[in-house]
Design an enzyme around this catalytic site. Structure first.
Site, mmCIF file in Angstrom:
data_model
loop_
_atom_site.group_PDB
_atom_site.id
_atom_site.type_symbol
_atom_site.label_atom_id
_atom_site.label_comp_id
_atom_site.label_asym_id
_atom_site.label_seq_id
_atom_site.Cartn_x
_atom_site.Cartn_y
_atom_site.Cartn_z
ATOM 1 C CE LYS A 1 39.084 -30.754 133.293
ATOM 2 N NZ LYS A 1 39.786 -32.052 132.738
ATOM 3 C CG ASN A 2 41.219 -30.187 129.734
ATOM 4 O OD1 ASN A 2 41.390 -30.490 130.862
ATOM 5 N ND2 ASN A 2 40.333 -30.539 128.676
ATOM 6 N NE ARG B 1 40.520 -43.197 134.472
ATOM 7 C CZ ARG B 1 39.996 -43.083 135.817
ATOM 8 N NH1 ARG B 1 39.681 -42.276 136.307
ATOM 9 N NH2 ARG B 1 39.601 -44.414 136.378
ATOM 10 C CB CYS C 1 37.309 -42.800 133.256
ATOM 11 S SG CYS C 1 37.535 -41.986 131.575
ATOM 12 N NE ARG D 1 40.312 -40.808 128.635
ATOM 13 C CZ ARG D 1 40.372 -39.750 129.341
ATOM 14 N NH1 ARG D 1 39.363 -39.791 130.418
ATOM 15 N NH2 ARG D 1 40.796 -38.467 129.087
ATOM 16 N N PRO D 2 43.354 -45.414 126.734
ATOM 17 C CG PRO D 2 43.408 -46.193 124.496
ATOM 18 C CD PRO D 2 42.446 -45.718 125.560
ATOM 19 C CG ASP E 1 47.839 -47.217 122.099
ATOM 20 O OD1 ASP E 1 46.940 -46.522 122.817
ATOM 21 O OD2 ASP E 1 47.722 -47.346 121.045
ATOM 22 C CG ASP F 1 36.501 -32.228 126.502
ATOM 23 O OD1 ASP F 1 37.502 -31.753 126.700
ATOM 24 O OD2 ASP F 1 36.367 -33.374 126.429
ATOM 25 C CB ILE G 1 37.066 -37.900 120.393
ATOM 26 C CG1 ILE G 1 37.056 -37.060 119.247
ATOM 27 C CG2 ILE G 1 38.395 -38.083 121.200
ATOM 28 C CD1 ILE G 1 38.073 -37.009 118.362
ATOM 29 N NE ARG H 1 37.603 -35.588 137.506
ATOM 30 C CZ ARG H 1 37.975 -36.555 136.860
ATOM 31 N NH1 ARG H 1 37.316 -37.470 136.275
ATOM 32 N NH2 ARG H 1 39.111 -36.225 136.123
HETATM 33 C C1 EPZ Z 1 42.130 -34.830 126.528
HETATM 34 O O1 EPZ Z 1 42.250 -36.223 127.032
HETATM 35 C C2 EPZ Z 1 41.214 -33.905 127.692
HETATM 36 N N1 EPZ Z 1 41.920 -34.007 129.057
HETATM 37 C C3 EPZ Z 1 39.884 -34.499 127.569
HETATM 38 O O2 EPZ Z 1 38.951 -33.593 128.303
HETATM 39 C C4 EPZ Z 1 39.320 -34.244 126.009
HETATM 40 O O3 EPZ Z 1 38.071 -34.980 125.892
HETATM 41 C C5 EPZ Z 1 40.416 -35.339 125.239
HETATM 42 O O4 EPZ Z 1 41.790 -34.746 125.201
HETATM 43 C C6 EPZ Z 1 39.953 -35.099 123.508
HETATM 44 O O5 EPZ Z 1 40.015 -33.880 123.277
HETATM 45 C C7 EPZ Z 1 43.067 -33.478 129.238
HETATM 46 O O6 EPZ Z 1 43.335 -32.650 128.519
HETATM 47 C C8 EPZ Z 1 43.414 -33.080 130.654
HETATM 48 P P1 EPZ Z 1 43.087 -38.201 123.926
HETATM 49 P P2 EPZ Z 1 43.460 -37.137 126.482
HETATM 50 O O7 EPZ Z 1 44.556 -38.781 124.084
HETATM 51 O O8 EPZ Z 1 44.531 -36.570 126.262
HETATM 52 C C9 EPZ Z 1 42.829 -42.347 121.922
HETATM 53 C C10 EPZ Z 1 37.697 -33.207 129.916
HETATM 54 O O9 EPZ Z 1 36.412 -33.435 129.994
HETATM 55 N N2 EPZ Z 1 44.055 -42.610 122.529
HETATM 56 O O10 EPZ Z 1 43.213 -36.880 122.959
HETATM 57 O O11 EPZ Z 1 43.378 -38.124 127.544
HETATM 58 C C11 EPZ Z 1 41.551 -42.208 123.071
HETATM 59 O O12 EPZ Z 1 41.122 -43.340 123.635
HETATM 60 C C12 EPZ Z 1 38.776 -34.358 129.485
HETATM 61 O O13 EPZ Z 1 37.962 -32.200 130.183
HETATM 62 C C13 EPZ Z 1 44.498 -43.816 122.019
HETATM 63 O O14 EPZ Z 1 43.896 -44.659 121.386
HETATM 64 O O15 EPZ Z 1 42.546 -37.687 125.229
HETATM 65 C C14 EPZ Z 1 40.543 -41.170 122.605
HETATM 66 O O16 EPZ Z 1 39.718 -42.315 121.598
HETATM 67 C C15 EPZ Z 1 37.713 -35.594 129.257
HETATM 68 N N3 EPZ Z 1 45.771 -44.069 122.478
HETATM 69 C C16 EPZ Z 1 41.393 -40.290 121.505
HETATM 70 O O17 EPZ Z 1 42.635 -41.202 121.326
HETATM 71 C C17 EPZ Z 1 46.440 -43.300 123.247
HETATM 72 O O18 EPZ Z 1 47.496 -43.460 123.633
HETATM 73 C C18 EPZ Z 1 41.718 -38.991 122.084
HETATM 74 O O19 EPZ Z 1 42.141 -39.098 123.042
HETATM 75 C C19 EPZ Z 1 45.848 -41.867 123.791
HETATM 76 C C20 EPZ Z 1 44.741 -41.678 123.317
#
Ligand code: EPZ
Length: 422
Positions: free
Chosen positions: A22-23, A93, A117, A122-123, A125, A309, A331, A401
Protein backbone atom coordinates in the site's frame (compact mmCIF):
# COMPACT_ATOMS: atom_id res chain seq x y z
CA UNK A 1 -20.60 -1.15 9.30
CA UNK A 2 -18.83 -4.55 9.35
CA UNK A 3 -17.67 -6.58 12.34
CA UNK A 4 -15.40 -9.63 12.58
CA UNK A 5 -16.29 -12.64 14.73
CA UNK A 6 -13.07 -14.59 15.38
CA UNK A 7 -12.95 -17.97 17.13
CA UNK A 8 -9.79 -18.97 18.94
CA UNK A 9 -7.38 -20.40 19.70
CA UNK A 10 -6.34 -21.70 16.26
CA UNK A 11 -3.03 -22.86 14.84
CA UNK A 12 -2.29 -21.44 11.36
CA UNK A 13 -0.66 -23.55 8.65
CA UNK A 14 -0.27 -23.25 4.89
CA UNK A 15 0.84 -20.72 2.26
CA UNK A 16 -0.14 -17.08 1.80
CA UNK A 17 0.76 -14.61 -0.94
CA UNK A 18 1.63 -11.13 0.30
CA UNK A 19 -0.11 -8.37 -1.69
CA UNK A 20 1.56 -5.33 -3.24
CA UNK A 21 2.64 -2.62 -0.83
CA UNK A 22 0.00 0.00 0.00
CA UNK A 23 2.71 2.46 1.02
CA UNK A 24 4.60 2.01 -2.23
CA UNK A 25 1.46 2.10 -4.39
CA UNK A 26 0.17 5.42 -3.04
CA UNK A 27 3.17 7.66 -3.88
CA UNK A 28 3.74 5.79 -7.16
CA UNK A 29 0.13 6.42 -8.18
CA UNK A 30 0.71 10.09 -7.37
CA UNK A 31 3.88 10.04 -9.49
CA UNK A 32 1.70 9.36 -12.54
CA UNK A 33 0.62 13.03 -12.28
CA UNK A 34 4.14 14.02 -13.39
CA UNK A 35 3.82 12.58 -16.90
CA UNK A 36 1.10 13.24 -19.51
CA UNK A 37 -0.07 9.89 -20.91
CA UNK A 38 -1.09 6.53 -19.47
CA UNK A 39 0.95 5.01 -16.63
CA UNK A 40 0.54 1.34 -15.71
CA UNK A 41 1.06 0.32 -12.09
CA UNK A 42 1.04 -3.42 -11.48
CA UNK A 43 0.55 -5.33 -8.24
CA UNK A 44 -1.73 -2.68 -6.71
CA UNK A 45 -3.78 -4.17 -3.86
CA UNK A 46 -7.58 -3.72 -3.65
CA UNK A 47 -7.74 -1.47 -0.58
CA UNK A 48 -9.89 1.37 0.67
CA UNK A 49 -6.89 3.71 0.70
CA UNK A 50 -6.15 2.92 -2.94
CA UNK A 51 -9.78 3.68 -3.77
CA UNK A 52 -9.51 7.07 -2.03
CA UNK A 53 -6.41 8.06 -4.02
CA UNK A 54 -8.09 6.80 -7.20
CA UNK A 55 -11.03 9.12 -6.44
CA UNK A 56 -8.62 11.98 -5.76
CA UNK A 57 -6.68 11.46 -9.02
CA UNK A 58 -10.01 11.51 -10.85
CA UNK A 59 -10.89 14.82 -9.19
CA UNK A 60 -7.60 16.27 -10.50
CA UNK A 61 -8.59 15.32 -14.06
CA UNK A 62 -6.84 11.96 -14.48
CA UNK A 63 -8.64 8.82 -15.64
CA UNK A 64 -7.97 5.73 -13.51
CA UNK A 65 -9.06 2.22 -14.51
CA UNK A 66 -8.50 -1.17 -12.94
CA UNK A 67 -6.98 -3.51 -15.54
CA UNK A 68 -7.06 -7.26 -15.05
CA UNK A 69 -6.23 -8.36 -11.49
CA UNK A 70 -3.99 -5.94 -9.68
CA UNK A 71 -3.17 -3.57 -12.58
CA UNK A 72 -4.05 0.14 -12.46
CA UNK A 73 -4.03 2.28 -15.61
CA UNK A 74 -3.70 6.01 -14.82
CA UNK A 75 -4.15 8.37 -17.78
CA UNK A 76 -2.76 11.73 -16.61
CA UNK A 77 -2.90 13.41 -20.03
CA UNK A 78 -5.20 16.01 -18.50
CA UNK A 79 -4.59 17.43 -15.00
CA UNK A 80 -6.78 20.53 -15.15
CA UNK A 81 -8.03 20.80 -11.58
CA UNK A 82 -5.04 20.80 -9.17
CA UNK A 83 -7.22 20.78 -6.05
CA UNK A 84 -7.23 18.13 -3.29
CA UNK A 85 -10.60 18.72 -1.55
CA UNK A 86 -11.08 18.30 2.21
CA UNK A 87 -13.88 15.72 1.84
CA UNK A 88 -11.43 13.35 0.12
CA UNK A 89 -8.14 14.23 1.85
CA UNK A 90 -9.71 13.85 5.32
CA UNK A 91 -10.33 10.15 4.52
CA UNK A 92 -6.62 9.46 4.06
CA UNK A 93 -3.65 11.59 5.24
CA UNK A 94 -1.43 10.09 2.59
CA UNK A 95 -3.35 12.18 0.04
CA UNK A 96 -0.75 14.85 0.81
CA UNK A 97 1.58 13.04 -1.63
CA UNK A 98 -0.17 14.70 -4.59
CA UNK A 99 1.23 18.11 -3.56
CA UNK A 100 4.75 17.75 -4.95
CA UNK A 101 3.70 16.22 -8.27
CA UNK A 102 0.95 18.85 -8.79
CA UNK A 103 3.43 21.69 -8.23
CA UNK A 104 5.89 20.11 -10.67
CA UNK A 105 3.23 19.41 -13.33
CA UNK A 106 0.86 22.38 -13.00
CA UNK A 107 2.89 25.05 -11.19
CA UNK A 108 0.14 25.42 -8.58
CA UNK A 109 -1.86 23.33 -6.12
CA UNK A 110 -4.56 23.69 -3.49
CA UNK A 111 -4.59 20.70 -1.13
CA UNK A 112 -6.46 20.35 2.15
CA UNK A 113 -4.31 20.05 5.25
CA UNK A 114 -4.51 16.35 6.22
CA UNK A 115 -5.47 16.90 9.87
CA UNK A 116 -4.80 14.41 12.66
CA UNK A 117 -5.78 10.77 13.05
CA UNK A 118 -5.91 7.99 15.65
CA UNK A 119 -2.12 7.53 15.66
CA UNK A 120 -1.47 11.20 16.37
CA UNK A 121 -0.83 14.54 14.68
CA UNK A 122 0.12 14.27 11.06
CA UNK A 123 2.04 17.55 10.55
CA UNK A 124 3.31 18.43 7.08
CA UNK A 125 5.68 21.26 8.05
CA UNK A 126 8.70 19.41 6.63
CA UNK A 127 6.88 18.82 3.32
CA UNK A 128 6.22 22.57 3.08
CA UNK A 129 9.77 23.48 4.15
CA UNK A 130 11.16 21.29 1.37
CA UNK A 131 8.83 22.63 -1.32
CA UNK A 132 9.54 26.23 -0.30
CA UNK A 133 13.26 25.43 -0.62
CA UNK A 134 12.55 24.42 -4.24
CA UNK A 135 10.96 27.83 -4.85
CA UNK A 136 7.30 27.23 -4.10
CA UNK A 137 5.34 30.09 -2.52
CA UNK A 138 3.00 28.49 0.04
CA UNK A 139 0.42 29.85 2.47
CA UNK A 140 -2.41 28.27 4.49
CA UNK A 141 -5.99 29.45 4.03
CA UNK A 142 -9.19 27.97 5.50
CA UNK A 143 -7.47 24.62 6.18
CA UNK A 144 -5.95 24.44 2.70
CA UNK A 145 -2.35 24.54 1.52
CA UNK A 146 -2.19 27.08 -1.32
CA UNK A 147 1.02 26.64 -3.31
CA UNK A 148 2.39 28.31 -6.43
CA UNK A 149 5.67 28.35 -8.30
CA UNK A 150 5.68 31.72 -10.12
CA UNK A 151 9.27 31.15 -11.23
CA UNK A 152 9.14 27.38 -11.55
CA UNK A 153 10.91 24.89 -9.26
CA UNK A 154 14.67 25.24 -8.87
CA UNK A 155 17.03 22.56 -7.52
CA UNK A 156 18.42 23.13 -4.00
CA UNK A 157 20.34 21.35 -1.22
CA UNK A 158 17.64 20.49 1.34
CA UNK A 159 17.88 19.01 4.84
CA UNK A 160 14.64 17.08 5.36
CA UNK A 161 15.13 15.78 8.91
CA UNK A 162 12.63 16.50 11.66
CA UNK A 163 12.19 15.86 15.40
CA UNK A 164 11.29 12.21 14.67
CA UNK A 165 13.96 11.70 12.02
CA UNK A 166 13.12 11.43 8.34
CA UNK A 167 9.65 11.74 6.82
CA UNK A 168 8.50 9.09 4.34
CA UNK A 169 5.86 11.01 2.41
CA UNK A 170 7.77 14.25 2.89
CA UNK A 171 10.67 12.62 1.05
CA UNK A 172 8.26 11.36 -1.61
CA UNK A 173 6.83 14.85 -2.18
CA UNK A 174 10.19 16.60 -2.46
CA UNK A 175 11.67 13.78 -4.56
CA UNK A 176 8.82 13.91 -7.07
CA UNK A 177 8.89 17.72 -7.29
CA UNK A 178 12.69 17.74 -7.73
CA UNK A 179 12.56 15.43 -10.77
CA UNK A 180 11.19 18.33 -12.87
CA UNK A 181 12.98 21.20 -11.09
CA UNK A 182 15.66 23.22 -12.92
CA UNK A 183 19.09 22.09 -11.75
CA UNK A 184 20.20 19.62 -9.10
CA UNK A 185 18.55 18.90 -5.75
CA UNK A 186 20.19 17.12 -2.83
CA UNK A 187 17.87 15.72 -0.17
CA UNK A 188 19.80 15.13 3.04
CA UNK A 189 18.13 12.95 5.72
CA UNK A 190 15.84 11.41 3.11
CA UNK A 191 13.67 8.48 4.23
CA UNK A 192 15.24 5.13 3.23
CA UNK A 193 12.06 3.04 3.50
CA UNK A 194 11.80 0.38 0.73
CA UNK A 195 8.64 2.14 -0.49
CA UNK A 196 10.68 5.30 -1.21
CA UNK A 197 13.31 3.18 -2.96
CA UNK A 198 10.53 1.65 -5.07
CA UNK A 199 9.21 5.14 -5.91
CA UNK A 200 12.71 6.31 -6.92
CA UNK A 201 13.23 3.32 -9.22
CA UNK A 202 9.83 3.99 -10.78
CA UNK A 203 10.69 7.68 -11.32
CA UNK A 204 14.01 6.77 -12.96
CA UNK A 205 12.12 4.44 -15.32
CA UNK A 206 9.98 7.49 -16.16
CA UNK A 207 13.16 9.36 -17.14
CA UNK A 208 14.14 11.00 -13.85
CA UNK A 209 17.78 11.20 -12.85
CA UNK A 210 17.98 10.12 -9.19
CA UNK A 211 21.19 8.95 -7.49
CA UNK A 212 21.82 7.58 -4.00
CA UNK A 213 18.62 5.50 -4.07
CA UNK A 214 18.18 3.68 -0.76
CA UNK A 215 20.53 6.06 1.07
CA UNK A 216 19.70 9.07 3.29
CA UNK A 217 21.18 11.36 0.64
CA UNK A 218 19.28 11.53 -2.65
CA UNK A 219 20.67 13.60 -5.56
CA UNK A 220 18.23 14.52 -8.32
CA UNK A 221 19.23 16.17 -11.62
CA UNK A 222 16.05 17.86 -12.87
CA UNK A 223 14.81 16.98 -16.37
CA UNK A 224 12.38 18.76 -18.69
CA UNK A 225 9.78 16.03 -18.86
CA UNK A 226 8.99 12.48 -17.76
CA UNK A 227 7.28 9.67 -19.61
CA UNK A 228 4.45 7.56 -18.14
CA UNK A 229 5.40 4.76 -15.74
CA UNK A 230 5.15 1.02 -16.21
CA UNK A 231 6.01 -0.38 -12.80
CA UNK A 232 5.32 -3.37 -10.56
CA UNK A 233 4.92 -2.55 -6.86
CA UNK A 234 7.05 -4.36 -4.26
CA UNK A 235 5.38 -6.71 -1.78
CA UNK A 236 3.90 -5.19 1.37
CA UNK A 237 6.43 -5.68 4.19
CA UNK A 238 3.89 -4.60 6.82
CA UNK A 239 1.36 -7.18 5.66
CA UNK A 240 4.20 -9.72 5.57
CA UNK A 241 5.21 -8.83 9.13
CA UNK A 242 1.59 -9.10 10.23
CA UNK A 243 1.36 -12.64 8.82
CA UNK A 244 4.68 -13.54 10.42
CA UNK A 245 3.21 -12.55 13.77
CA UNK A 246 0.03 -14.51 12.94
CA UNK A 247 2.13 -17.66 12.50
CA UNK A 248 4.09 -16.92 15.67
CA UNK A 249 1.17 -16.06 17.94
CA UNK A 250 -0.72 -19.25 16.96
CA UNK A 251 2.41 -21.47 17.19
CA UNK A 252 1.77 -22.38 13.57
CA UNK A 253 3.82 -22.80 10.40
CA UNK A 254 3.11 -20.46 7.47
CA UNK A 255 4.91 -19.93 4.18
CA UNK A 256 4.86 -16.34 2.92
CA UNK A 257 5.28 -15.63 -0.81
CA UNK A 258 6.17 -12.28 -2.46
CA UNK A 259 7.97 -11.22 0.71
CA UNK A 260 11.43 -9.56 0.61
CA UNK A 261 13.26 -10.57 3.78
CA UNK A 262 16.04 -8.10 2.90
CA UNK A 263 13.57 -5.27 3.59
CA UNK A 264 12.65 -6.74 6.99
CA UNK A 265 15.93 -7.41 8.79
CA UNK A 266 14.96 -5.51 11.94
CA UNK A 267 11.68 -7.45 12.09
CA UNK A 268 13.33 -10.83 11.44
CA UNK A 269 15.96 -10.02 14.07
CA UNK A 270 13.28 -9.36 16.70
CA UNK A 271 11.26 -12.44 15.76
CA UNK A 272 14.35 -14.65 16.05
CA UNK A 273 15.04 -13.19 19.48
CA UNK A 274 11.46 -13.94 20.54
CA UNK A 275 11.90 -17.59 19.54
CA UNK A 276 10.28 -17.59 16.09
CA UNK A 277 11.92 -19.60 13.30
CA UNK A 278 12.25 -17.85 9.90
CA UNK A 279 13.45 -20.07 7.02
CA UNK A 280 14.19 -18.10 3.83
CA UNK A 281 12.71 -19.48 0.59
CA UNK A 282 13.07 -18.43 -3.05
CA UNK A 283 10.46 -15.67 -2.87
CA UNK A 284 9.77 -15.32 0.85
CA UNK A 285 10.09 -17.44 3.96
CA UNK A 286 8.52 -20.08 6.21
CA UNK A 287 7.63 -18.81 9.69
CA UNK A 288 7.07 -21.23 12.57
CA UNK A 289 7.08 -21.31 16.34
CA UNK A 290 6.84 -24.31 18.61
CA UNK A 291 8.61 -23.20 21.80
CA UNK A 292 7.87 -20.45 24.36
CA UNK A 293 7.81 -16.76 23.42
CA UNK A 294 10.84 -14.92 24.81
CA UNK A 295 10.28 -11.31 26.01
CA UNK A 296 11.80 -8.48 23.95
CA UNK A 297 12.69 -4.79 24.12
CA UNK A 298 11.58 -2.98 20.95
CA UNK A 299 12.00 0.68 19.93
CA UNK A 300 10.48 1.90 16.68
CA UNK A 301 12.75 3.93 14.38
CA UNK A 302 12.92 5.12 10.78
CA UNK A 303 14.08 2.44 8.32
CA UNK A 304 16.19 0.30 8.62
CA UNK A 305 15.12 0.36 12.29
CA UNK A 306 12.08 -1.48 13.63
CA UNK A 307 8.98 -0.20 11.75
CA UNK A 308 6.30 1.68 13.70
CA UNK A 309 3.71 -0.02 11.46
CA UNK A 310 4.44 -3.37 13.16
CA UNK A 311 4.54 -2.04 16.74
CA UNK A 312 0.94 -2.94 17.60
CA UNK A 313 1.18 -6.42 16.07
CA UNK A 314 4.32 -7.22 18.11
CA UNK A 315 2.60 -5.97 21.25
CA UNK A 316 -0.11 -8.59 20.74
CA UNK A 317 2.57 -11.25 20.32
CA UNK A 318 4.61 -10.17 23.36
CA UNK A 319 1.45 -10.12 25.50
CA UNK A 320 1.90 -13.92 25.57
CA UNK A 321 5.66 -13.98 26.22
CA UNK A 322 7.25 -15.65 29.27
CA UNK A 323 8.11 -12.46 31.14
CA UNK A 324 8.16 -8.68 30.76
CA UNK A 325 8.78 -6.82 27.48
CA UNK A 326 9.00 -3.11 26.66
CA UNK A 327 7.92 -1.40 23.45
CA UNK A 328 8.91 2.24 22.91
CA UNK A 329 7.27 4.23 20.10
CA UNK A 330 9.62 6.91 18.76
CA UNK A 331 7.80 7.79 15.54
CA UNK A 332 4.18 8.34 16.62
CA UNK A 333 4.29 8.62 20.45
CA UNK A 334 0.47 8.39 20.71
CA UNK A 335 0.23 5.22 18.62
CA UNK A 336 -1.19 3.11 21.46
CA UNK A 337 -4.95 2.90 20.80
CA UNK A 338 -4.61 -0.90 20.85
CA UNK A 339 -3.36 -1.02 24.47
CA UNK A 340 -6.75 -0.63 26.16
CA UNK A 341 -8.39 -3.05 23.73
CA UNK A 342 -5.72 -5.73 24.25
CA UNK A 343 -6.11 -5.29 28.01
CA UNK A 344 -9.81 -6.09 27.54
CA UNK A 345 -8.57 -9.45 26.24
CA UNK A 346 -6.65 -10.08 29.50
CA UNK A 347 -3.32 -8.74 28.30
CA UNK A 348 -1.34 -6.90 31.00
CA UNK A 349 -0.06 -3.72 29.34
CA UNK A 350 0.88 -0.51 31.11
CA UNK A 351 1.64 2.72 29.26
CA UNK A 352 4.57 4.72 30.59
CA UNK A 353 5.00 7.83 28.39
CA UNK A 354 6.26 6.76 24.94
CA UNK A 355 6.66 3.16 26.18
CA UNK A 356 4.40 0.25 27.11
CA UNK A 357 5.45 -2.29 29.71
CA UNK A 358 4.13 -5.72 28.72
CA UNK A 359 3.77 -8.31 31.50
CA UNK A 360 3.39 -11.60 29.65
CA UNK A 361 0.30 -13.71 30.44
CA UNK A 362 -0.42 -17.40 29.84
CA UNK A 363 -3.49 -16.78 27.73
CA UNK A 364 -5.69 -14.11 26.19
CA UNK A 365 -9.47 -14.22 26.56
CA UNK A 366 -11.93 -13.35 23.80
CA UNK A 367 -13.89 -10.09 24.24
CA UNK A 368 -15.80 -7.51 22.21
CA UNK A 369 -13.21 -4.89 21.13
CA UNK A 370 -13.07 -1.76 19.00
CA UNK A 371 -10.78 -1.20 16.03
CA UNK A 372 -9.36 2.32 16.03
CA UNK A 373 -6.73 2.57 13.30
CA UNK A 374 -5.26 0.30 10.67
CA UNK A 375 -2.42 -1.41 12.51
CA UNK A 376 -4.10 -1.42 15.93
CA UNK A 377 -6.98 -3.31 14.28
CA UNK A 378 -4.54 -5.86 12.85
CA UNK A 379 -3.15 -6.37 16.35
CA UNK A 380 -6.65 -7.17 17.64
CA UNK A 381 -7.14 -9.75 14.87
CA UNK A 382 -3.85 -11.40 15.81
CA UNK A 383 -4.75 -11.47 19.51
CA UNK A 384 -8.16 -12.95 18.66
CA UNK A 385 -6.54 -15.82 16.74
CA UNK A 386 -4.78 -16.88 19.96
CA UNK A 387 -7.49 -15.92 22.48
CA UNK A 388 -9.86 -18.46 23.99
CA UNK A 389 -13.43 -17.93 22.81
CA UNK A 390 -15.08 -15.75 20.16
CA UNK A 391 -13.79 -12.19 19.82
CA UNK A 392 -15.94 -9.56 18.14
CA UNK A 393 -14.05 -6.70 16.48
CA UNK A 394 -16.13 -3.62 15.66
CA UNK A 395 -15.37 -1.06 12.91
CA UNK A 396 -13.29 -3.37 10.72
CA UNK A 397 -13.36 -0.72 7.99
CA UNK A 398 -10.08 0.37 9.57
CA UNK A 399 -8.55 -2.98 8.56
CA UNK A 400 -9.92 -2.80 5.03
CA UNK A 401 -7.84 0.36 4.50
CA UNK A 402 -4.59 -1.58 4.46
CA UNK A 403 -5.13 -5.34 4.27
CA UNK A 404 -6.42 -6.98 1.09
CA UNK A 405 -9.01 -9.70 1.91
CA UNK A 406 -7.40 -10.34 5.29
CA UNK A 407 -10.10 -12.71 6.54
CA UNK A 408 -9.97 -14.77 3.31
CA UNK A 409 -6.20 -15.10 3.59
CA UNK A 410 -6.27 -16.01 7.29
CA UNK A 411 -9.20 -18.44 6.93
CA UNK A 412 -7.28 -20.24 4.17
CA UNK A 413 -4.59 -20.80 6.82
CA UNK A 414 -7.05 -22.24 9.34
CA UNK A 415 -8.47 -19.15 11.05
CA UNK A 416 -12.21 -18.99 11.84
CA UNK A 417 -13.20 -15.43 10.96
CA UNK A 418 -16.65 -14.37 9.81
CA UNK A 419 -17.43 -10.84 8.59
CA UNK A 420 -20.91 -9.54 9.35
CA UNK A 421 -22.60 -6.28 8.45
CA UNK A 422 -24.40 -4.72 11.43
C1 EPZ B 1 4.29 6.91 6.27
O1 EPZ B 1 3.49 7.95 6.80
C2 EPZ B 1 3.39 5.67 6.21
N1 EPZ B 1 2.25 5.93 5.35
C3 EPZ B 1 2.91 5.32 7.61
O2 EPZ B 1 2.17 4.10 7.50
C4 EPZ B 1 4.13 5.07 8.51
O3 EPZ B 1 3.68 4.80 9.82
C5 EPZ B 1 5.03 6.31 8.49
O4 EPZ B 1 5.40 6.64 7.13
C6 EPZ B 1 6.31 6.08 9.29
O5 EPZ B 1 7.01 5.01 8.76
C7 EPZ B 1 2.41 5.87 4.01
O6 EPZ B 1 3.50 5.65 3.50
C8 EPZ B 1 1.18 6.07 3.17
P1 EPZ B 1 6.25 10.34 8.32
P2 EPZ B 1 4.06 9.47 6.78
O7 EPZ B 1 6.11 11.62 7.61
O8 EPZ B 1 4.94 9.66 5.64
C9 EPZ B 1 6.65 13.52 11.74
C10 EPZ B 1 0.32 2.69 7.77
O9 EPZ B 1 -0.12 2.15 8.80
N2 EPZ B 1 6.52 14.53 10.69
O10 EPZ B 1 7.39 9.45 7.96
O11 EPZ B 1 2.88 10.36 6.93
C11 EPZ B 1 5.38 12.70 11.94
O12 EPZ B 1 4.48 13.35 12.81
C12 EPZ B 1 0.76 4.14 7.81
O13 EPZ B 1 0.45 2.11 6.67
C13 EPZ B 1 6.70 15.87 11.01
O14 EPZ B 1 6.96 16.23 12.16
O15 EPZ B 1 4.90 9.50 8.12
C14 EPZ B 1 5.92 11.43 12.54
O16 EPZ B 1 6.12 11.63 13.92
C15 EPZ B 1 0.45 4.80 9.14
N3 EPZ B 1 6.56 16.80 10.02
C16 EPZ B 1 7.27 11.25 11.85
O17 EPZ B 1 7.62 12.55 11.34
C17 EPZ B 1 6.29 16.45 8.72
O18 EPZ B 1 6.19 17.35 7.86
C18 EPZ B 1 7.28 10.27 10.71
O19 EPZ B 1 6.19 10.60 9.88
C19 EPZ B 1 6.11 15.08 8.43
C20 EPZ B 1 6.24 14.14 9.41
Amino acid sequence: MDIFRIEGPVRLAGKVAVSGSKNAALPIMAAAILAPGESIVRGVPQLADIAVLTQLLGALGAKVQRGEGSELRIDASVIDNPIGPYDIVRKMRASICILGPLLARCGSAKVSMPGGCAIGDRPVDIHLRGLRALGAEIHLENGYIIAETPHGLKGKDIFLGGPFGSTVLGTANILMAATLAKGTTTIESAACEPEITDLAYCLNKMGAKIRGIGSPRLVIDGVDRLKPADHTIIGDRVEAGTFMVAAAITAGRVELKNCRLGDMMAVVDKLAGIGVCIEPTADGCIVSRDGPLTPADITTQPYPGFPTDLQAQFMALLALADGNSVITEKIFPDRFMHVAELNRMAARLRKEGPSVIIAGVKKLIAAPVMASDLRASAALVLAALAARGTTVINRVYHIDRGYEHIEKKLNALGAKITRKSV
